[in-house]
Design an enzyme around this catalytic site. Structure first.
Site, short mmCIF file in Angstrom:
data_model
loop_
_atom_site.label_atom_id
_atom_site.label_comp_id
_atom_site.label_asym_id
_atom_site.label_seq_id
_atom_site.Cartn_x
_atom_site.Cartn_y
_atom_site.Cartn_z
N GLU A 310 -3.43 -1.34 5.10
CA GLU A 310 -2.88 -0.31 4.23
C GLU A 310 -4.02 0.34 3.44
O GLU A 310 -4.84 -0.35 2.83
CB GLU A 310 -1.86 -0.89 3.25
CG GLU A 310 -1.28 0.18 2.32
CD GLU A 310 -0.31 -0.36 1.28
OE1 GLU A 310 0.21 0.44 0.49
OE2 GLU A 310 -0.07 -1.59 1.27
N ASN A 369 0.27 5.56 1.96
CA ASN A 369 1.35 5.97 1.06
C ASN A 369 1.32 7.48 0.88
O ASN A 369 0.25 8.06 0.62
CB ASN A 369 1.19 5.30 -0.31
CG ASN A 369 1.50 3.82 -0.26
OD1 ASN A 369 2.64 3.41 -0.39
ND2 ASN A 369 0.46 3.01 -0.07
N GLU A 401 4.13 5.42 4.33
CA GLU A 401 4.98 4.64 3.42
C GLU A 401 5.52 5.55 2.32
O GLU A 401 4.77 6.28 1.67
CB GLU A 401 4.18 3.50 2.79
CG GLU A 401 3.62 2.51 3.81
CD GLU A 401 2.90 1.35 3.14
OE1 GLU A 401 3.04 1.20 1.90
OE2 GLU A 401 2.20 0.60 3.84
N ASP A 431 8.84 1.73 1.34
CA ASP A 431 8.02 0.90 0.47
C ASP A 431 8.81 0.48 -0.76
O ASP A 431 9.77 1.14 -1.16
CB ASP A 431 6.77 1.68 0.06
CG ASP A 431 5.69 0.79 -0.51
OD1 ASP A 431 5.80 -0.45 -0.37
OD2 ASP A 431 4.73 1.32 -1.10
N GLU A 488 5.26 -7.97 0.47
CA GLU A 488 4.05 -7.67 -0.29
C GLU A 488 3.86 -8.67 -1.43
O GLU A 488 4.80 -9.33 -1.86
CB GLU A 488 4.15 -6.26 -0.90
CG GLU A 488 4.27 -5.14 0.09
CD GLU A 488 4.36 -3.80 -0.59
OE1 GLU A 488 3.37 -3.04 -0.52
OE2 GLU A 488 5.40 -3.51 -1.20
#
Length: 567
Positions: A310, A369, A401, A431, A488
């Site tokens: 990520e 993201n 995300e 997310d 996460e």
């Protein structure tokens, strides 16, 4: 010595006001400084361009009016001017000049962090104040042909000193917010400024020779004083009231936008407001590709031994130092720069993945993201497809995300955008799943590739059977829908073992490693990751092979069974 004293007496023909009048004017001037400071702070705290323009205009108008009222009230302090009647036209003209000069300079005084610009704007405001005063006092002056050079130089220096001192003190207080210690102007600063304004006014009335009125002339000074005071108080009260409502509106706006991007960042006024405004001041310099660095954190599928990464933003400024990424993104949202920032990040991440593939990571995958405004932007999917082709990357290597708030609140247009991304092979992940108010039933309706369970699920996971049961059912339901599940915020082997017992094997967190610069990813993937995975499996009692280190990856059932028995 006598001639010098005589000349000085002629130059300063109007004596200093009586003690009581001076004291009252000093108090009034200090209150005006306080009101002006509050208005300047409010303008400085505004972040989005529309709020800055509106706040700046309103603050400038109010400051111009109250300073004008202060000047008019000051004319009534002197016994030498008691017989004069203030002319309506000169007074209104002075009000216009004062308001205009404030409008041109107050936004710079409130938002700039550069001392040179503050001093220049302070000089402009001071010249406007002097011009307004000379216009107001037109009926008092006998001749503009003669000027008291000493008085006008001292007056100009005092005016610039007052504006520069208060503005630079405001700047210093604003900059201290970088250390989370906001120290606004104290009352002794305001009282000092009020005393300087008293001296300034006395210098101004001695700038030109005055026309002495007939002592028998009628005067309406008391009525004028009451009218001007009421006018100034009404303007200041109305603006301060509007300021409180506007502060609440801006806080709601920031909260709403932060939910669309992330649910973890909170703005705590006044420090948080000032930090955001400082970022807004520096935004043009920060929106450069070399200012937006990326770190990457692994997302590990322990069943298959696969790793993807990520992309996490890191922003640093020479003036502000390290900037909280979510604060930076929130400012970009408020400034309407989010699509530009997201595209810069995506291009940066694609470049990193392209380099990784050249260093032995042939199947490198990554996620980024993005904000809903980016996906809803016209032509985003074709642009993304073109960039992937330019970097020789397949669409399947990228996941985007979005928070659950963004997916749910954006409506049908968002669903259409996601389907366009699916057509080019790019998946979308929800997310921060579980941090908001979405229902599990919506997972069946959203065309997403997977979900990322918020770190809230992991808190006290090992001691809370209810959280374990919740995660187990979320994983089972997502599996029924064909969605991937990432958990996460996993930090300890015990949490990792508990998640495996719940049937969840795709993990992200410090248990593997902290986010690392892009240049460190290939080395970590080739050397440190196999060693770390072997150590974790040994610690958890797993006998499966280590992917990338000569062993075969564990089958899903084997991984979950061995982890379950290890508990």
């Amino acid at each position: 010595m006598f001639s010098i004293g005589h000349d000085t007496a002629q130059m300063f023909a109007v004596g200093f006001p009586p003690l009581l009048h001076s004291l009252l004017f000093w108090i009034f001037a200090s209150l005006v400084v306080h009101v002006c400071q509050r208005l300047v702070e409010h303008t400085a705290f505004a972040i989005d361009p529309s709020s800055r323009r509106i706040s700046g205009s309103q603050a400038a108008l109010c400051i111009g009016c109250v300073v004008w009222a202060l000047d008019v009230v000051g004319m009534l302090m002197y016994a030498e001017l008691a017989g004069h009647t203030l002319g309506l036209v000169p007074a209104l003209t002075g009000l216009v000049i004062m308001a205009l000069s404030a409008r041109l300079t107050v936004p710079t005084l409130s938002t700039s962090t550069r001392k040179a610009r503050i001093l220049l704007a302070g000089a402009g405001l001071s010249l406007g104040m002097l011009a307004a005063h000379f216009t107001i006092s037109e009926g008092y002056v006998s001749s503009y042909a003669r000027v008291n050079g000493l008085a006008i130089v001292l007056a100009l220096a005092t005016a610039i000193g007052i504006t520069a001192y208060t503005s630079i003190r405001h700047r210093a207080a604003k900059m201290k917010a970088l250390t989370r210690i906001y120290i606004p102007q104290q009352w002794h600063d305001k009282l000092l400024a009020g005393a300087a304004i008293l001296v300034l006014h006395w210098l101004l009335v001695n700038t030109f020779p005055l026309e002495w009125p007939d002592s028998a002339a009628p005067t309406d000074g008391v009525a004028l004083l009451v009218i001007v005071l009421l006018f100034g108080m009404a303007i200041a009260t109305e603006q301060l009231s509007n300021m409180r409502f506007d502060q609440a509106r801006q806080q709601l706006l920031r909260r709403g936008l932060s939910l669309m991007r992330t649910s973890s960042y909170e703005v705590h006024p006044p420090e948080g407001d000032i930090q955001l405004s400082l970022i807004a001041d520096q935004l043009p310099m920060l929106l450069q590709p070399d200012q937006l660095a990326l770190h990457f954190q692994p997302i590990v599928d322990l069943d298959r031994g696969e790793v993807q990464f990520e992309a996490l933003l890191r922003v640093r400024s020479e003036l502000l130092g390290a900037i909280h990424p979510e604060a930076f993104l929130l400012v970009c949202e408020l400034q309407g720069k989010t699509p530009l920032v997201d595209r810069l990040i995506l291009v940066n991440a694609m470049g990193c993945a392209c380099r990784w593939r050249g260093e032995g990571m042939a199947g490198a995958k990554f996620s980024v993201n993005v904000a809903p405004a980016t996906l809803l932007e016209e032509g985003f999917a074709p642009w993304l497809q073109a960039e992937l082709s330019r970097h020789a990357l397949p669409g399947s290597c990228l996941k985007l995300e979005l928070t659950e708030h963004a997916l749910i609140a954006s409506g049908p247009r968002m669903l259409e955008s996601i389907r366009h991304l699916q057509a080019i092979g790019v998946g979308v992940l929800m997310d921060d799943f579980g941090a908001g108010y979405s229902s599990l039933g919506m997972l069946a309706d959203l065309p997403i590739a997977g979900i990322k369970c918020d770190r809230l699920f992991v808190r006290q996971l090992t001691q809370d059977p209810r959280r374990q049961s919740m995660l187990r059912h979320v994983g089972a339901l997502a599996s029924e829908f064909g969605l991937s599940v990432v958990v996460e915020g996993v930090e300890t082997p015990a949490e990792l073992q508990t998640l495996a017992a719940c049937g969840l094997a795709t993990i992200q967190g410090y248990v593997f490693c902290k986010p690392m610069p892009a240049a460190d990813v290939p080395g970590w993937n080739q050397t440190q990751w196999p060693q770390r995975l072997a150590a974790l499996r040994a610690q958890l009692g797993t006998t499966a092979g280590v992917p990338g280190a000569g062993g075969a990856p564990a089958a899903p059932a084997q991984w979950m069974q061995t982890q379950g028995s290890g508990r």
